[in-house]
Every structure is written in C-alpha cells, then in structure tokens.
Design an enzyme around this catalytic site. Structure first.
Site, PDB file in Angstrom:
ATOM      1  N   SER A 111       0.843  -1.163  -0.111  1.00  0.00           N
ATOM      2  CA  SER A 111      -0.059   0.172   0.188  1.00  0.00           C
ATOM      3  C   SER A 111       0.793   1.168   0.066  1.00  0.00           C
ATOM      4  O   SER A 111       0.389   2.250  -0.279  1.00  0.00           O
ATOM      5  CB  SER A 111      -0.917  -0.003   1.299  1.00  0.00           C
ATOM      6  OG  SER A 111      -1.796  -1.035   1.052  1.00  0.00           O
ATOM      7  N   HIS A 149      -1.622  -9.872  -0.736  1.00  0.00           N
ATOM      8  CA  HIS A 149      -1.970  -9.098  -1.792  1.00  0.00           C
ATOM      9  C   HIS A 149      -1.980 -10.041  -3.075  1.00  0.00           C
ATOM     10  O   HIS A 149      -1.111 -10.978  -3.141  1.00  0.00           O
ATOM     11  CB  HIS A 149      -1.273  -7.899  -2.071  1.00  0.00           C
ATOM     12  CG  HIS A 149      -1.230  -6.962  -1.009  1.00  0.00           C
ATOM     13  ND1 HIS A 149      -0.847  -5.774  -0.889  1.00  0.00           N
ATOM     14  CD2 HIS A 149      -2.087  -6.917   0.258  1.00  0.00           C
ATOM     15  CE1 HIS A 149      -0.822  -5.020   0.321  1.00  0.00           C
ATOM     16  NE2 HIS A 149      -1.761  -5.722   0.783  1.00  0.00           N
TER      17      HIS A 149
END
Length: 497
Positions: free
Chosen positions: A109, A460
């Site tokens: 992120s 992810h």
C-alpha cells in the site's frame, strides 16, 4: 437453422428496423440496456475546474473483492445481490488500473498510495520517494523526495484532510503528508538511529499541521504519538522513545483533539482550527465490532463540513483501511461489513458535494488473493456455500454443489491464508483435507474462508483494480491505465484553465 438466423438478421438490417421491432424488445433486460445507451449518449464532459478533490480508497478492494461487496450489500438489502449497484458504480466514468510497482509485480500500500499522490511509480515499502533510493536508505533520501498532490493543493490555498480507519501513520494515509524510505517507521522507536535525513511518520504529521499543510486528520494509531510510559485513554502505553507527546504538541498548535464518540460529537468550530482524531491505539475497530468510535461515513461528513469552510476548496483523502486487514485475515464477513461502511462513506461524499465543482475518485490500491467458485445459483450467500443453479426458477436450489471429495464448498475462498486446509504436522510437513462445512458455519462472522497455501496472513495480488470518477474531468479516467495516472487526472482537474 443458421441460414434462417442470418436471413432474419439481414432482413432487419436491410429494413433499418428500430430496436423496438426486435422480438426481445419487451424484455426488461432489453429496455434497461436501451436506457443505459440513451444515458451514455446524453453524457457531456464536465470541464469545470475542480474546486475540491476527494480520493476514496478502499484498501484491498480490487475487482474481485468489489464483486463480493456488491453481492453482500445487495443480499443485506433483501435482494439476490448480483444486480445490486454500489454508490461508486453509478459513476459514468471508470478505468481498470495496473497496480505493479517499479520492483514488485505485487504491490503493497505504500507505493500504490504514493503513485496516486505523486504521479510516478516507485518501490515497494517506500512513500513519496523516487525509485532511485533503496528501501531503508536514509543517506540517499535527500533530493529524491517527491512532491504530493497535498502539497500542490496547499500551495493553491486549499485545505487538506485525511481520514482512515487504519492507523493515521499507516501507508495509505501517510502518503498525504509523509516522505519515508520505509513505511514501517511510524514512530521514532522504529527509525534507525543513524537516519538523520527524515523524521518518523507521526512526527511528520505534526510538522505538516504546524506548517499548515494538514488541516484535519482522523484515524487510529494513537500509540505512535505518545511516549513509552505514558498511558493513553484506552489504558495502553505509547511507543515513542524520544519523550515527545505529539498530541500535546498538536493541541499547543491550536488543534482540537478527539478520541471517542463523545469527543467527536462535541467537535466545534469545524474549519476554524486543525482537527486531530485518534480513536484507537492501533487501527480503528472493524465495522462489525465498532463501539465508541465514529463510522467512516461520520468521519467523512465531519471532514467535508470542516474543509468546506475554505473558499479555495480542499483535497480530502479517505481510506477504508480495514477491508485490507480482514482480507489478510481470510475473514470475508469483516471484509464485506467494512466494505459496506466504505460504500456508505462514498454515498456521504456524493450527497454532501456538488459534481459541478467536486471531483470524486473511488478506487483501491491493490487486490488480494481472493477467488470465486462456481457454478453457484443466484442468491447463494456470498459468505456461504455455493448452492446449485435452479434450472426452472431464478433462485438457487438450496442444495450445495459438491466437490469431487463429496463435500460442499463456499462461494469465495483464498489462494493462501490462515484458513488453509493444510495443517502443519509435528514433523514440519503439511497435510490435511477440506472440512465438511455447513452454510451456517460458513456464514459465521468469525469464519475463515478456506484457503490453499498455508500462510499466517493472506497476501495481496497483482491483478487490476477499478477506479470510478464523478465530477470535473472525470471523463479523463478510461481504458486500462497505470496507477500513477490517477494523480494526473486529479491534478489536471484542479489546475485546468
């Protein structure tokens, strides 16, 4: 039969027959399709300069997770789910977004948020730093700091606000105010002693508030702002080792500090003083478990109210941070309840703004290793078992589909994570088989979706996410784009002549 079909098509084409002359014209699906085309034909580009820009990011809410959220929200509303429309899905303009970074096929992120706020891609783990610097390389940081949309907005006289359900020092919210060679340096206890070229992330927020860059910040992460040995409102100790109490420093700058529902509800003079809200020592609670702290929609409303007092406008970054965390945990129920809370924040932003002067972009920074089974009949609970397709009706048969092992399977699962069916044995090897789960068990809020590869935290994935746009220059968002293009859309909308 083929010749007959082609002949009918040729006859219709030759006669210039209108759509309503087709045999399927009475179908609700057909008329809805026509209405969609008519609406798109009526679209005109909005080329007003954007007074305000709002970037809403549901962390980890890629195309797959968003699909699950659509079904969940629709089913919670009493429908079958598939035909439900989320607030951001009403926007006329959207794009698919490629999320890879300069060194990662799969991003985290930090560089994804950085790409959206600086206009360039960079390395995993770093925030607002060019790709010329290695992770953790403080010595080479000077000269490689990137200018953010927040700084550009501030230079234009606009206000800047940050809202997140994660720690306000976490990667996505930090991208609005911090430059760091490592996203994990949230306070000075994590910052290497020989790193003298940057402050820790929490200290940078105070610097941003002192300089006038940041006017409002709400989220979690209180522990990073108070010294070790100092007990917070929740009874836990801070983690700073430099003795600084950053909350007191911000209050000395005139900031209003709030930390629970009561103090949040007592906020006064919105827009006349900086606001700092720290509602948990770490991340804010999942929406499913939330008590004594505001919802994401409530924080969004307070932020828009406060920032709107600036006649020059504002830039507001809003993150539904815990969608990501529940995905990591393999707990789909909390992914989706936090996703619904995010959708409510999107609707709040729509309701409180005017699309003639406010650009809203709704997106995600990355996707997760979530996957979907088939063949499920309509109305199969998205957190439950995959029920059979009813060949004579609309809804499912109520009987679960079975795998070759004779056991039912859920609609959704993960390619890796804590819910793996493989269990580590005493000798260090892994073995196991799928449990025989019921629909009631699968729909328990604490259930972890079945996963393949055993991991303590699901990962992810590198698949595309979607971005939806509404307002000035929203039409610039289209096709399949690199993630850093989102910055350029926002920047152009803010600065267009």
């Amino acid at each position: 039969m083929k010749t007959s079909f082609l002949a009918i098509g040729a006859a219709i084409a030759a006669s210039g027959a209108a759509a309503q002359d087709l045999p399927q014209a009475s179908s609700d699906w057909f008329t809805a399709g026509q209405a969609t085309i008519e609406a798109r034909l009526a679209l005109e580009p909005n080329t007003n300069r954007a007074r305000n820009v709002i970037l809403l990011n549901a962390d980890g809410n890629g195309v797959g997770t968003n699909y699950a959220l659509r079904l969940f929200a629709g089913q919670q509303a009493g429908g079958l789910g598939d035909d439900h429309v989320l607030p951001h899905e009403t926007f006329a303009h959207m794009a698919l977004v490629k999320t890879y970074t300069t060194n990662g096929q799969t991003p985290d992120s930090a560089p994804t948020a950085s790409a959206m706020l600086t206009g360039v891609k960079s390395r995993n783990t770093m925030i607002n730093v060019s790709e010329n610097v290695a992770v953790g390389d403080c010595a080479n940081l000077p000269g490689n700091e990137l200018t953010t949309l927040s700084q550009i907005a501030d230079d234009m006289g606009k206000s800047v606000g940050i809202v997140s359900t994660a720690r306000i020092t976490h990667a996505t919210p930090a991208a609005a105010y911090a430059v760091t060679a490592n996203r994990n340096w949230e306070d000075d206890s994590a910052l290497p002693e020989d790193c003298t070229t940057q402050a820790d992330i929490a200290a940078q927020l105070v610097d941003g508030m002192e300089s006038g860059l940041i006017d409002l910040a709400m989220g979690g992460g209180r522990r990073h702002f108070v010294p070790a040995g100092t007990v917070s409102e929740e009874g836990n100790e801070g983690t700073r080792t430099d003795g600084r109490n950053l909350i007191e420093e911000m209050e000395a700058l005139g900031a209003q500090y709030v930390w629970n529902d009561e103090t949040f509800g007592a906020l006064t003079e919105l827009g006349n003083a900086p606001i700092i809200g720290l509602f948990q020592d770490s991340h804010m609670m999942y929406e499913h478990d939330r008590t004594d702290e505001p919802s994401l929609a409530e924080m969004t409303a307070a932020a828009i109210t406060a920032l709107s007092t600036n006649e020059e406008g504002y830039f507001l970054s809003i993150e539904g941070g815990r969608v990501d965390h529940a995905n990591h945990a393999g707990n789909l129920h909390r992914v989706l309840t936090d996703g619904v809370a995010f959708a409510e924040a999107v609707q709040m932003a729509i309701d409180m703004t005017d699309d003639s002067d406010t650009l809203i972009i709704v997106t995600a920074d990355h996707e997760h290793a979530i996957a979907f089974n088939g063949y499920c009949g309509r109305g199969s609970d998205i957190t439950g078992l995959c029920m059979g397709i009813d060949n004579e009706g609309v809804e499912n048969t109520g009987e679960p589909n079975l795998g070759s092992d004779g056991k039912p399977y859920t609609v959704a699962g993960y390619l890796n994570g804590a819910g793996s069916v493989l269990i580590e044995q005493e000798d260090g090897t892994y073995s196991g088989e799928r449990p025989d789960v019921t629909n009631e068990e699968a729909m328990d809020p604490d259930y972890l979706q079945q996963a393949l590869v055993p991991m303590s935290s699901e990962t992810h994935s590198g698949t595309d996410v979607a971005a939806y746009a509404h307002g000035p220059y929203a039409h610039l968002l289209g096709g399949t784009i690199e993630q850093n293009v989102i910055f350029h859309v926002m920047h152009h909308a803010m600065t267009a002549e």
